[in-house]
Every structure is written in C-alpha cells, then in structure tokens.
Design a protein around this motif. Structure first.
Motif, mmCIF file in Angstrom:
data_model
loop_
_atom_site.group_PDB
_atom_site.id
_atom_site.type_symbol
_atom_site.label_atom_id
_atom_site.label_comp_id
_atom_site.label_asym_id
_atom_site.label_seq_id
_atom_site.Cartn_x
_atom_site.Cartn_y
_atom_site.Cartn_z
ATOM 1 N N ILE A 35 0.864 -1.174 0.000
ATOM 2 C CA ILE A 35 0.000 0.000 0.000
ATOM 3 C C ILE A 35 0.906 1.231 0.000
ATOM 4 N N LYS A 36 0.965 1.916 -1.123
ATOM 5 C CA LYS A 36 1.862 3.056 -1.242
ATOM 6 C C LYS A 36 1.279 4.296 -0.566
ATOM 7 N N GLN A 37 2.186 5.115 -0.070
ATOM 8 C CA GLN A 37 1.769 6.306 0.653
ATOM 9 C C GLN A 37 0.909 7.228 -0.220
ATOM 10 N N GLY A 38 1.297 7.390 -1.473
ATOM 11 C CA GLY A 38 0.525 8.250 -2.364
ATOM 12 C C GLY A 38 -0.890 7.756 -2.585
ATOM 13 N N TRP A 39 -1.066 6.438 -2.650
ATOM 14 C CA TRP A 39 -2.412 5.875 -2.803
ATOM 15 C C TRP A 39 -3.263 6.168 -1.572
ATOM 16 N N MET A 40 -2.642 6.020 -0.398
ATOM 17 C CA MET A 40 -3.390 6.289 0.831
ATOM 18 C C MET A 40 -3.799 7.753 0.900
ATOM 19 N N LYS A 41 -2.889 8.636 0.502
ATOM 20 C CA LYS A 41 -3.209 10.064 0.536
ATOM 21 C C LYS A 41 -4.366 10.388 -0.412
ATOM 22 N N LYS A 42 -4.397 9.742 -1.566
ATOM 23 C CA LYS A 42 -5.509 9.949 -2.500
ATOM 24 C C LYS A 42 -6.809 9.418 -1.908
ATOM 25 N N ALA A 43 -6.778 8.227 -1.332
ATOM 26 C CA ALA A 43 -7.977 7.647 -0.720
ATOM 27 C C ALA A 43 -8.518 8.554 0.378
ATOM 28 N N VAL A 44 -7.607 9.133 1.148
ATOM 29 C CA VAL A 44 -8.012 10.036 2.229
ATOM 30 C C VAL A 44 -8.559 11.343 1.673
ATOM 31 N N SER A 45 -7.946 11.848 0.611
ATOM 32 C CA SER A 45 -8.377 13.135 0.052
ATOM 33 C C SER A 45 -9.791 13.085 -0.512
ATOM 34 N N LEU A 46 -10.265 11.895 -0.857
ATOM 35 C CA LEU A 46 -11.619 11.745 -1.408
ATOM 36 C C LEU A 46 -12.693 11.689 -0.325
ATOM 37 N N LEU A 47 -12.300 11.443 0.917
ATOM 38 C CA LEU A 47 -13.289 11.249 1.985
ATOM 39 C C LEU A 47 -14.187 12.468 2.212
ATOM 40 N N PRO A 48 -13.659 13.706 2.228
ATOM 41 C CA PRO A 48 -14.530 14.846 2.496
ATOM 42 C C PRO A 48 -15.625 15.047 1.450
ATOM 43 N N GLU A 49 -15.485 14.422 0.282
ATOM 44 C CA GLU A 49 -16.481 14.592 -0.768
ATOM 45 C C GLU A 49 -17.725 13.742 -0.535
ATOM 46 N N ASN A 50 -17.647 12.799 0.414
ATOM 47 C CA ASN A 50 -18.788 11.924 0.732
ATOM 48 C C ASN A 50 -19.363 11.267 -0.527
ATOM 49 N N LEU A 51 -18.480 10.713 -1.328
ATOM 50 C CA LEU A 51 -18.888 10.106 -2.594
ATOM 51 C C LEU A 51 -19.615 8.783 -2.364
ATOM 52 N N PRO A 52 -20.610 8.469 -3.211
ATOM 53 C CA PRO A 52 -21.175 7.121 -3.161
ATOM 54 C C PRO A 52 -20.114 6.093 -3.525
ATOM 55 N N GLU A 53 -20.356 4.851 -3.138
ATOM 56 C CA GLU A 53 -19.321 3.827 -3.268
ATOM 57 C C GLU A 53 -18.777 3.699 -4.682
ATOM 58 N N GLU A 54 -19.637 3.639 -5.678
ATOM 59 C CA GLU A 54 -19.177 3.448 -7.053
ATOM 60 C C GLU A 54 -18.373 4.649 -7.550
ATOM 61 N N LYS A 55 -18.763 5.846 -7.169
ATOM 62 C CA LYS A 55 -18.032 7.037 -7.573
ATOM 63 C C LYS A 55 -16.658 7.070 -6.897
ATOM 64 N N TYR A 56 -16.625 6.729 -5.615
ATOM 65 C CA TYR A 56 -15.345 6.672 -4.884
ATOM 66 C C TYR A 56 -14.424 5.649 -5.543
ATOM 67 N N ARG A 57 -14.960 4.482 -5.882
ATOM 68 C CA ARG A 57 -14.172 3.424 -6.521
ATOM 69 C C ARG A 57 -13.630 3.909 -7.870
ATOM 70 N N LYS A 58 -14.455 4.612 -8.647
ATOM 71 C CA LYS A 58 -14.047 5.096 -9.963
ATOM 72 C C LYS A 58 -12.934 6.134 -9.846
ATOM 73 N N GLU A 59 -13.066 7.065 -8.898
ATOM 74 C CA GLU A 59 -12.041 8.094 -8.705
ATOM 75 C C GLU A 59 -10.710 7.461 -8.288
ATOM 76 N N LEU A 60 -10.788 6.481 -7.422
ATOM 77 C CA LEU A 60 -9.579 5.806 -6.961
ATOM 78 C C LEU A 60 -8.933 5.029 -8.103
ATOM 79 N N ASP A 61 -9.743 4.373 -8.895
ATOM 80 C CA ASP A 61 -9.237 3.594 -10.014
ATOM 81 C C ASP A 61 -8.529 4.491 -11.029
ATOM 82 N N GLU A 62 -9.093 5.646 -11.295
ATOM 83 C CA GLU A 62 -8.476 6.572 -12.248
ATOM 84 C C GLU A 62 -7.120 7.064 -11.737
ATOM 85 N N HIS A 63 -7.021 7.285 -10.445
ATOM 86 C CA HIS A 63 -5.747 7.705 -9.873
ATOM 87 C C HIS A 63 -4.718 6.588 -9.969
#
Length: 236
Positions: free
Chosen positions: A11-39
């Motif tokens: 688990i790379k630090q940059g991936w964790m930082k991206k996962a954390v940065s998406l939390l304040p957006e309160n994205l639905p699960e599929e949208k969160y998954r899509k944003e993470l996948d694109e990163h």
C-alpha cells in the motif's frame, strides 16, 4: 482453520493520501471506486493489480468491517482533521480491515524489545508458524513490511533488515484512538495503566497518556484491580 491473509500488495503512501483526500467529498461507493481507479491507473498498468490495490484501499478507508465499524468511522474523521498524521492513523486503520497486519506488527514489536534490527527472514518464519506454512503468508509478510515503510514506521538501511521507526505522537485525540484500536484488537478485558504505553503493536510510536486524559474520555473505564489502576473499554 487457516487464518485469512488478504493483504497481498504494497500500500503506497501516495495511494493512501488519494484515498483520504476523497473522503470529504462523501462520494457514493461506485463514484469513490471510480475516482480511486483513475488515480491508480497512472501508476498501475495491470488491470488485475489495479483492482487489488483499489479494493485494498476501499477496505481500509471506505468500507466497514464487521465489528470495527465505529473505530473505522472515527479513523476516517480523524484523518480528515489531521491529514499530516497518516503514519499513526493509517497504522491503526489497516489492521481493522486486515488482521494479519496487526499480528505481524505485534510480532515485530516483541522482537524489537530484544534487538535493534529484525531480519525479514525471521519475520516471515514466525508468521508462517502462526498462519501456517503457505507461500502466500511469506509473500504477504513482505508486502506488509513494505507498507510499514510507506507509513515511515519501519526503516530498512540494509537489505533484509528492518529497524523500528521513531514517530512522536502528541495529539491526545490520536493517542486515545491508537489505544482504543490496539485494546480492541488485543482483546483483553482490562489493562494496568503502565501497559498502555507498552503494547508491542505500537512499537514505532513514542507517546504519553495521563490518567486525567483517560478519565475525561467516555470510551475508557478506570477502576482498581487488586491495588493497581486498571483501564478497560466501555462497550458502545
């Protein structure tokens, strides 16, 4: 029955930082998954490895695990308040989703009590003793060590040799969270007050806790067992 391993990618630090940065957006699960996948697509060409990395990130930072939902939600709230505290909060969030991380961290902490440097071979052998002689255990043990490095909780100045990080944690909210996570995962009903700063799993961290601090936190119950002060978690 063999214990579940599950964590099979660093688990790379940059991936964790991206996962954390998406939390304040309160994205639905599929949208969160899509944003993470694109990163992740910027770094990982293999669809299989990208899916593995995405699902690990989802399990750690977005989805709930049965029995630890409250701690996971609090961890998400804490990392949004204190994004610079990824090492301490991430160290506590990963084992809530992947218990092998806790077992290996506790093992390494016990070894560090007696020696300054611990070999990767020793860690793999001892994890195989606990989880069974499976190739996947040694593979995951190596990935966990690398993930610990990403959190800056373990250092490797020589190939195959691990040194403990030395991270000071002074934020009382985070200290209390760390204690609640490790007490939950350790599973004992109560602890003496001195034990709270002696958990092997928390070996990378330097921190202090006061009796007054615990008394002011409704999650802890203080009592007397024998003649010593004992601390337990309140069931909620």
């Amino acid at each position: 029955m063999a214990k579940m391993v599950g964590l099979n990618l660093v688990i790379k630090q940059g991936w964790m930082k991206k996962a954390v940065s998406l939390l304040p957006e309160n994205l639905p699960e599929e949208k969160y998954r899509k944003e993470l996948d694109e990163h992740l697509a910027y770094e990982i060409d293999s669809p299989t490895n990208r899916r593995k990395a995405r699902e690990i990130m989802m399990r750690v930072w977005y989805l709930d695990s049965e029995g630890t939902e409250k701690l996971q939600q609090e961890g998400r709230e804490l990392i949004q308040k204190y994004p610079d505290q990824l090492s301490a909060i991430g160290w506590c969030m990963i084992p809530l989703a992947y218990p092998m991380f806790y077992d290996q961290g506790r093992l390494m902490g016990k070894l560090f009590e007696f020696q300054e440097s611990v070999s990767t071979a020793t860690i793999k052998a001892k994890m195989a003793d606990e989880y069974g002689e499976r190739g996947v255990v040694g593979f995951s043990a190596e990935k966990i060590i690398s993930t610990m490095r990403q959190l800056e909780c373990v250092k490797s100045e020589k190939t195959g040799q691990q040194l403990s990080g030395n991270i000071r944690v002074v934020n009382p909210e985070i200290v209390e969270y760390m204690l609640r996570v490790v007490m939950t995962l350790d599973g004992s009903s109560y602890y003496s007050f001195p034990q709270l700063t002696e958990f092997p799993f928390l070996f990378p961290f330097e921190f202090k806790v006061t009796k007054e601090q615990l008394m002011e936190n409704d999650n802890f119950i203080l009592g007397i067992y024998g003649s010593a002060l004992s601390v337990s978690l309140r069931d909620v």
